[in-house]
Enzyme design. Sequence first.
Site, PDB file in Angstrom:
ATOM      1  N   TYR A   1     -17.120  16.664 -14.198  1.00  0.00           N
ATOM      2  CA  TYR A   1     -17.510  15.248 -14.262  1.00  0.00           C
ATOM      3  C   TYR A   1     -18.540  14.932 -13.158  1.00  0.00           C
ATOM      4  CZ  TYR A   1     -17.121  10.189 -13.984  1.00  0.00           C
ATOM      5  OH  TYR A   1     -17.399   8.851 -13.944  1.00  0.00           O
TER       6      TYR A   1
ATOM      7  N   LYS B   1      -9.588   5.970 -19.060  1.00  0.00           N
ATOM      8  CA  LYS B   1      -9.959   6.485 -20.382  1.00  0.00           C
ATOM      9  C   LYS B   1      -8.767   6.383 -21.344  1.00  0.00           C
ATOM     10  CE  LYS B   1     -13.567   7.294 -17.895  1.00  0.00           C
ATOM     11  NZ  LYS B   1     -13.910   8.568 -17.281  1.00  0.00           N
TER      12      LYS B   1
ATOM     13  N   ASP C   1      -8.310  18.458 -14.034  1.00  0.00           N
ATOM     14  CA  ASP C   1      -8.625  17.118 -14.522  1.00  0.00           C
ATOM     15  C   ASP C   1      -8.265  17.089 -16.008  1.00  0.00           C
ATOM     16  OD1 ASP C   1      -9.935  14.875 -15.624  1.00  0.00           O
ATOM     17  OD2 ASP C   1     -11.545  14.937 -14.143  1.00  0.00           O
TER      18      ASP C   1
ATOM     19  N   ARG D   1       0.847  -1.198   0.000  1.00  0.00           N
ATOM     20  CA  ARG D   1       0.000   0.000   0.000  1.00  0.00           C
ATOM     21  C   ARG D   1       0.879   1.244   0.000  1.00  0.00           C
ATOM     22  NH1 ARG D   1      -1.302   1.982   4.521  1.00  0.00           N
ATOM     23  NH2 ARG D   1      -2.046   0.075   5.513  1.00  0.00           N
TER      24      ARG D   1
HETATM   25  C1  LIG Z   1     -14.307   9.000 -16.009  1.00  0.00           C
HETATM   26  C2  LIG Z   1     -13.890  10.326 -15.508  1.00  0.00           C
HETATM   27  C3  LIG Z   1     -13.578  10.532 -14.157  1.00  0.00           C
HETATM   28  C4  LIG Z   1     -13.717   9.443 -13.132  1.00  0.00           C
HETATM   29  O1  LIG Z   1     -12.808   8.411 -13.325  1.00  0.00           O
HETATM   30  P1  LIG Z   1     -13.063   6.885 -12.907  1.00  0.00           P
HETATM   31  O2  LIG Z   1     -11.857   6.184 -13.393  1.00  0.00           O
HETATM   32  O3  LIG Z   1     -14.331   6.454 -13.586  1.00  0.00           O
HETATM   33  O4  LIG Z   1     -13.226   6.864 -11.425  1.00  0.00           O
HETATM   34  C5  LIG Z   1     -13.151  11.788 -13.780  1.00  0.00           C
HETATM   35  N1  LIG Z   1     -13.055  12.796 -14.654  1.00  0.00           N
HETATM   36  C6  LIG Z   1     -13.353  12.642 -15.953  1.00  0.00           C
HETATM   37  C7  LIG Z   1     -13.227  13.799 -16.882  1.00  0.00           C
HETATM   38  C8  LIG Z   1     -13.783  11.413 -16.425  1.00  0.00           C
HETATM   39  O5  LIG Z   1     -14.100  11.255 -17.716  1.00  0.00           O
END
Ligand SMILES: *Cc1c(COP(=O)(O)O)cnc(C)c1O
Length: 394
Positions: free
Chosen positions: A102, A199, A174, A50
Site C-alpha cells: 500500500y 474498507k 495487512d 486513551r
Molecule cells: C487503505 C489501506 C491502508 C491504509 O488505511 P487507512 O485507513 O487509509 O489509513 C492500508 N493498507 C491497505 C491495503 C489499504 O487498502
Amino acid sequence: MSQRYTFETQLLHNKHKVDPATGGVSVPIQHASTFHQVSADEFGKYDYSRSLNPTREALEEIIAELEGGVRGFAFSSGMAAISTAFLLLSQGDHVVVTEDVYGGTYRMVTQVLNRFGIEHTFVDMTDLEAVEEAIRPNTALLYAETPSNPLLKVTDIRAISEIAKKHSALTFVDNTFMTPYLQRPLDLGADIVLHSATKFLSGHSDTVAGLAVVKDEELAKRLYSLQNSFGAVLGVQDAWLVMRGIKTLSVRMNQSQESARKIAGFLLKQPLIKNVYYPGLLNHPQSGIQKQQAYGTGAVLSFELENAEVLSRFIEQVKLPVFAVSLGAVESILSYPAKMSHAAMPQHERERRGISEGLLRLSVGLESAEDLIADIEQALNTIGIFAVKKEEVR
Ligand SMILES: *Cc1c(COP(=O)(O)O)cnc(C)c1O
C-alpha cells in the site's frame, strides 16, 4: 466459547451482543474521556479513554475473536495501526517488505522509518528465494500484504511466516483486502494482522479506522504499550460504525465477490483491456495458493487499458462506480493507482512494479453485476468507436 459457531454467526453473536447494563442490542457509545475512581489506592478497569474505553474495547475484542488472536487494538486509521505496529522495531533493525505494498505503507517505510535507522528491502514476495536472499542478520520483520494492492499478487503467508521464524523475525500481514471472513493470517503463522477498517470491515465509506490483532500475549502487551504511548486510538463513534459494519461483513463480501468474479471474466474477453488482475481467474499465477490459504478471492480487481489517454476517456464514460480513492464499500469504487493510492511512489518504482498509467482498480460494491457489466461495456464501446473514428480522420 464452548460452542464454535460458523463465522457468519460469530459476526453477530459475540459477548457484546447484548449490553449487560440495559439489554440494549447495540454496543453503547461511551463518550467519557475519564472515569471516576472509588479511592486513592483502588483504580477501576477504566481510567482514561486513551488507555482503555469500553466502546473501543468491544470492537477490539470482536476483531480479536474474528481473527483468532489474543488481543485486538483499534486505531484512528489503517496507517495509524500499521505505523504503531512498526514501532515494535528498534533502531538498527531491518524489514523485508512486499514490493507492491500500500502506498501509505511505502511512504512510512521509506520516508519515516529510515530516519530512525530502520533499514528496508522491498522484494517480490511471490518469489520465496528472493525473500530468503533479502534477509540480513538484523532482519526483524517480514511485512506482507496479500492479495497485494493494486496488482493482486498473492503471497504464501505460511511460507513467509516460516522463513521469518527461521530467522527469529516477526511476520505482519495487512489483511485489508480479504478480511477475516476470507483469510486468517494468524492461523497461517503470522504474528500480527493489520487492517484498514476504513474498507470492507466498516464497509460504507463513512469512517476511517485501523485495527491490529496479535497472536501472543507478550507481543500484545508490547503493542498495547505502544498504542497507549503513541495515542492514535480510534474514537468511539467510529468504533461503533466499524462494529455495525462488521455485522453485515459476510453478506457484503459474498455479494461483491460474486460480482467481482463475473466482472473479471467479462473484462478478460474485452479487446480494449490489456490485462486483468484477479486471484479468482484461472490464469492468475498464484490462484492455487489463494485457494489454499483463503476462503475466497475477494471483491477487488485491477485491469489495464492501453494508456493514460484511453483510461481518462474510460473514466469519463463510466457511470456507476464512483471514481475515488479507497475500496471495500457498498458502492463500487474505481481508482487510479498511479495517481491515487500509489502517488507517493516514484514513477520509475511504479513502472518497475507494473503499476502503469493505464491501470485501474475496481472495488466491486453491491450494485447488480449485470448493471456494472453493462456500464463498463457501454464505456468500452464508446471509447472503441472513438478510437475507430480517430483512425478514419487520419
Ligand atoms: C487503505 C489501506 C491502508 C491504509 O488505511 P487507512 O485507513 O487509509 O489509513 C492500508 N493498507 C491497505 C491495503 C489499504 O487498502
